[in-house]
Design a protein around this motif. Structure first.
Motif, PDB file in Angstrom:
ATOM      1  N   VAL A   1       7.533  -4.311 -10.476  1.00 43.37           N
ATOM      2  CA  VAL A   1       6.548  -3.567  -9.451  1.00 43.37           C
ATOM      3  C   VAL A   1       7.283  -3.026  -8.357  1.00 43.37           C
ATOM      4  CG1 VAL A   1       4.484  -4.533 -10.409  1.00 43.37           C
ATOM      5  CG2 VAL A   1       5.618  -5.529  -8.295  1.00 43.37           C
ATOM      6  N   ASP A   2       6.766  -2.033  -7.716  1.00 42.81           N
ATOM      7  CA  ASP A   2       7.571  -1.332  -6.552  1.00 42.81           C
ATOM      8  C   ASP A   2       7.102  -2.210  -5.222  1.00 42.81           C
ATOM      9  OD1 ASP A   2       8.678   0.883  -7.942  1.00 42.81           O
ATOM     10  OD2 ASP A   2       6.602   2.061  -7.637  1.00 42.81           O
ATOM     11  N   GLY A   3       6.246  -3.075  -5.219  1.00 49.52           N
ATOM     12  CA  GLY A   3       5.752  -3.790  -4.135  1.00 49.52           C
ATOM     13  C   GLY A   3       4.380  -4.252  -4.169  1.00 49.52           C
ATOM     14  N   LEU A   4       3.951  -4.237  -2.976  1.00 53.16           N
ATOM     15  CA  LEU A   4       2.174  -4.921  -2.903  1.00 53.16           C
ATOM     16  C   LEU A   4       1.516  -3.593  -2.556  1.00 53.16           C
ATOM     17  CD1 LEU A   4       0.238  -7.186  -2.507  1.00 53.16           C
ATOM     18  CD2 LEU A   4       0.738  -7.067  -0.227  1.00 53.16           C
ATOM     19  N   TYR A   5       0.390  -3.504  -3.565  1.00 52.59           N
ATOM     20  CA  TYR A   5      -0.652  -2.790  -3.484  1.00 52.59           C
ATOM     21  C   TYR A   5      -1.857  -3.424  -3.083  1.00 52.59           C
ATOM     22  CZ  TYR A   5       2.306   0.745  -6.097  1.00 52.59           C
ATOM     23  OH  TYR A   5       3.313   1.745  -6.478  1.00 52.59           O
ATOM     24  N   ASN A   6      -2.980  -2.518  -2.545  1.00 50.48           N
ATOM     25  CA  ASN A   6      -4.258  -3.181  -2.136  1.00 50.48           C
ATOM     26  C   ASN A   6      -5.021  -3.662  -3.409  1.00 50.48           C
ATOM     27  OD1 ASN A   6      -4.810  -0.656  -3.001  1.00 50.48           O
ATOM     28  ND2 ASN A   6      -6.199  -0.317  -0.886  1.00 50.48           N
ATOM     29  N   SER A   7      -4.836  -3.031  -4.492  1.00 48.17           N
ATOM     30  CA  SER A   7      -5.240  -3.663  -5.950  1.00 48.17           C
ATOM     31  C   SER A   7      -4.287  -3.069  -6.961  1.00 48.17           C
ATOM     32  CB  SER A   7      -6.387  -2.735  -5.980  1.00 48.17           C
ATOM     33  OG  SER A   7      -6.390  -1.293  -6.242  1.00 48.17           O
ATOM     34  N   ASP A   8      -4.528  -3.604  -8.136  1.00 43.82           N
ATOM     35  CA  ASP A   8      -3.670  -3.511  -9.103  1.00 43.82           C
ATOM     36  C   ASP A   8      -3.340  -2.020  -9.685  1.00 43.82           C
ATOM     37  OD1 ASP A   8      -2.086  -3.765 -11.443  1.00 43.82           O
ATOM     38  OD2 ASP A   8      -3.211  -5.482 -12.323  1.00 43.82           O
ATOM     39  N   PRO A   9      -2.174  -1.546  -9.321  1.00 38.33           N
ATOM     40  CA  PRO A   9      -1.973  -0.113  -9.778  1.00 38.33           C
ATOM     41  C   PRO A   9      -2.079   0.095 -11.366  1.00 38.33           C
ATOM     42  CG  PRO A   9       0.063  -1.209  -9.076  1.00 38.33           C
ATOM     43  CD  PRO A   9      -1.089  -2.161  -8.938  1.00 38.33           C
ATOM     44  N   ARG A  10      -2.003  -0.771 -12.008  1.00 40.15           N
ATOM     45  CA  ARG A  10      -1.966  -0.672 -13.596  1.00 40.15           C
ATOM     46  C   ARG A  10      -3.418  -0.320 -13.888  1.00 40.15           C
ATOM     47  NH1 ARG A  10       1.247  -6.024 -14.862  1.00 40.15           N
ATOM     48  NH2 ARG A  10      -0.207  -6.792 -13.265  1.00 40.15           N
ATOM     49  N   LYS A  11      -4.447  -0.762 -13.055  1.00 39.08           N
ATOM     50  CA  LYS A  11      -5.905  -0.632 -13.496  1.00 39.08           C
ATOM     51  C   LYS A  11      -6.450   0.366 -12.527  1.00 39.08           C
ATOM     52  CE  LYS A  11      -5.762  -5.357 -15.097  1.00 39.08           C
ATOM     53  NZ  LYS A  11      -6.485  -6.646 -14.935  1.00 39.08           N
ATOM     54  N   ASP A  12      -6.139   0.556 -11.286  1.00 34.40           N
ATOM     55  CA  ASP A  12      -6.697   1.175 -10.326  1.00 34.40           C
ATOM     56  C   ASP A  12      -5.688   2.622  -9.839  1.00 34.40           C
ATOM     57  OD1 ASP A  12      -8.029   2.402  -8.160  1.00 34.40           O
ATOM     58  OD2 ASP A  12      -8.035   0.457  -7.033  1.00 34.40           O
ATOM     59  N   VAL A  13      -6.293   3.693 -10.312  1.00 41.91           N
ATOM     60  CA  VAL A  13      -5.290   5.070  -9.847  1.00 41.91           C
ATOM     61  C   VAL A  13      -5.424   5.125  -8.159  1.00 41.91           C
ATOM     62  CG1 VAL A  13      -5.553   5.969 -12.087  1.00 41.91           C
ATOM     63  CG2 VAL A  13      -7.269   6.546 -10.545  1.00 41.91           C
ATOM     64  N   ASN A  14      -6.155   4.712  -7.822  1.00 42.86           N
ATOM     65  CA  ASN A  14      -6.470   4.900  -6.327  1.00 42.86           C
ATOM     66  C   ASN A  14      -5.628   3.641  -5.229  1.00 42.86           C
ATOM     67  OD1 ASN A  14      -7.871   7.404  -6.367  1.00 42.86           O
ATOM     68  ND2 ASN A  14      -9.639   6.103  -6.962  1.00 42.86           N
ATOM     69  N   ALA A  15      -5.164   2.893  -6.139  1.00 40.62           N
ATOM     70  CA  ALA A  15      -4.303   1.898  -5.347  1.00 40.62           C
ATOM     71  C   ALA A  15      -3.338   2.412  -4.380  1.00 40.62           C
ATOM     72  CB  ALA A  15      -3.559   0.993  -6.483  1.00 40.62           C
ATOM     73  N   LYS A  16      -3.522   1.690  -3.123  1.00 39.02           N
ATOM     74  CA  LYS A  16      -2.866   1.966  -1.940  1.00 39.02           C
ATOM     75  C   LYS A  16      -1.232   1.001  -1.714  1.00 39.02           C
ATOM     76  CE  LYS A  16      -5.309   5.371  -0.206  1.00 39.02           C
ATOM     77  NZ  LYS A  16      -6.562   5.246  -1.186  1.00 39.02           N
ATOM     78  N   PHE A  17      -0.167   2.005  -1.691  1.00 41.34           N
ATOM     79  CA  PHE A  17       0.919   0.838  -1.484  1.00 41.34           C
ATOM     80  C   PHE A  17       0.985   0.379   0.017  1.00 41.34           C
ATOM     81  CE2 PHE A  17       5.626   0.604  -0.718  1.00 41.34           C
ATOM     82  CZ  PHE A  17       5.855  -0.402  -1.702  1.00 41.34           C
ATOM     83  N   ILE A  18       1.373  -1.076   0.060  1.00 40.78           N
ATOM     84  CA  ILE A  18       1.552  -1.381   1.456  1.00 40.78           C
ATOM     85  C   ILE A  18       2.833  -1.565   1.713  1.00 40.78           C
ATOM     86  CG2 ILE A  18       1.182  -3.323   2.880  1.00 40.78           C
ATOM     87  CD1 ILE A  18      -1.425  -4.082   1.145  1.00 40.78           C
ATOM     88  N   GLU A  19       3.634  -1.312   2.608  1.00 41.84           N
ATOM     89  CA  GLU A  19       5.145  -0.975   3.073  1.00 41.84           C
ATOM     90  C   GLU A  19       5.460  -2.306   3.845  1.00 41.84           C
ATOM     91  OE1 GLU A  19       6.370   2.412   4.648  1.00 41.84           O
ATOM     92  OE2 GLU A  19       6.447   3.901   3.187  1.00 41.84           O
ATOM     93  N   ARG A  20       4.520  -2.525   4.585  1.00 45.04           N
ATOM     94  CA  ARG A  20       5.053  -3.891   5.714  1.00 45.04           C
ATOM     95  C   ARG A  20       3.735  -4.659   5.880  1.00 45.04           C
ATOM     96  NH1 ARG A  20       8.795  -3.859   9.916  1.00 45.04           N
ATOM     97  NH2 ARG A  20       8.245  -5.122  11.685  1.00 45.04           N
ATOM     98  N   VAL A  21       3.905  -5.922   5.867  1.00 45.51           N
ATOM     99  CA  VAL A  21       3.006  -6.825   6.174  1.00 45.51           C
ATOM    100  C   VAL A  21       3.306  -7.661   7.180  1.00 45.51           C
ATOM    101  CG1 VAL A  21       1.775  -8.815   5.236  1.00 45.51           C
ATOM    102  CG2 VAL A  21       2.188  -7.134   3.726  1.00 45.51           C
ATOM    103  N   GLU A  22       2.572  -7.592   8.287  1.00 51.37           N
ATOM    104  CA  GLU A  22       2.671  -8.444   9.614  1.00 51.37           C
ATOM    105  C   GLU A  22       2.194  -9.901   9.532  1.00 51.37           C
ATOM    106  OE1 GLU A  22       4.596  -7.504  11.952  1.00 51.37           O
ATOM    107  OE2 GLU A  22       4.939  -5.491  11.767  1.00 51.37           O
ATOM    108  N   ASN A  23       0.883  -9.970   8.976  1.00 51.30           N
ATOM    109  CA  ASN A  23       0.131 -11.207   8.721  1.00 51.30           C
ATOM    110  C   ASN A  23      -0.159 -11.467   7.239  1.00 51.30           C
ATOM    111  OD1 ASN A  23      -1.183 -13.484   8.757  1.00 51.30           O
ATOM    112  ND2 ASN A  23      -2.347 -12.953  10.875  1.00 51.30           N
TER     113      ASN A  23
END
Length: 264
Positions: free
Chosen positions: A175-197
């Protein structure tokens, strides 16, 4: 100078789904590209530790089993056959690019036992000082219970990064990285570039890995918490083309970056 350019000791984890074709057979072109890129990174002065899955897949191919192992004993047998085959392939490709490799098979009790942990740490340090690229895998041929199993190479890679006091852990995934939901099931999943906490996003993990791998996003986030709590940053990025690591070397941002805890 970018973060990755400043890193000296690098642990890179690559999963079975990245190392194999959809048929389950080893993807030799991708493995060779991985060996080339890691050799090139080592040529820049970095110390490289590779945590690699793929032994069971290699064992299935070597033995012509024709199906995924159905029992624990069958899986352990395939891992035993495949580990030597996988190392033979790695040794050939890394040798072609001028570098030597070493095999380290680990079980959980190595981490939990202070004497064995120190011995493993000394072995890693000596191999790296000798210019070797340690290739690490869980010792699936003998790991059977919660006392000896890591629960997948995502978790193992975090333990290795902490054990080696790495400057960074890079998780090459499918996978490209972390999304706020599963991009395989949710076309509106948002990609998260950086996680501070990381505690803010642990709930985003969902689903297991593919049928060719054991680790899903939950395991990767657990690994991220393990290393970032210990002061080690981590990337999750798509390993379908290992040359993506050059983008990091060039100071570009790829994948999802987990910052190290300031409290470490």
């Amino acid at each position: 100078m970018g973060l990755f350019q400043r890193c000296h000791r690098v642990v890179i984890k690559v999963g079975s789904s990245t190392l194999t074709h959809a048929t389950g057979q080893l993807n030799l072109r991708r493995i060779e590209t991985l060996a080339k890129v890691l050799s090139d990174l080592k040529n820049t002065g970095k110390q490289i530790v590779l945590v690699s899955s793929g032994a069971v897949s290699a064992g299935i191919a070597k033995s012509a089993l024709g199906h995924r192992p159905m029992s624990l004993e069958e899986k352990q047998a395939m891992a035993s056959i495949g580990q030597s085959e996988l190392m033979k392939i790695y040794d050939k490709f890394f040798s072609d690019y001028g570098h030597k490799v070493a095999q380290i098979l680990m079980t959980r009790d190595v981490i939990d036992n202070p004497v064995r942990r120190t011995a493993a740490q000394n072995t890693f340090n000596t191999l790296l000082d000798m210019g070797c690229i340690p290739i690490v895998n869980e010792n699936d041929a003998v790991s059977t219970d919660e006392l000896t199993k890591f629960g997948g190479n995502d978790i193992l890679s975090a333990h290795v990064a902490n054990l080696c006091e790495a400057d960074i852990l890079i998780n090459l995934s499918d996978v490209d990285g972390l999304y706020n939901s599963d991009p395989r099931k949710d076309v509106n999943a948002k990609f998260i570039e950086r996680v501070e906490n990381i505690n803010d996003i642990l709930g985003f993990a969902g689903g297991a890995g593919t049928d060719r791998g054991t680790g899903g996003m939950e395991a990767k986030l657990t690994a991220a918490k393990m290393v970032t709590d210990n002061g080690i940053p981590m990337f999750i990025m798509n390993g379908s083309d290992p040359e993506i690591l050059y983008a990091l070397l060039d100071g570009k941002h790829v994948g999802t970056y987990f910052t190290a805890s300031s409290n470490a």
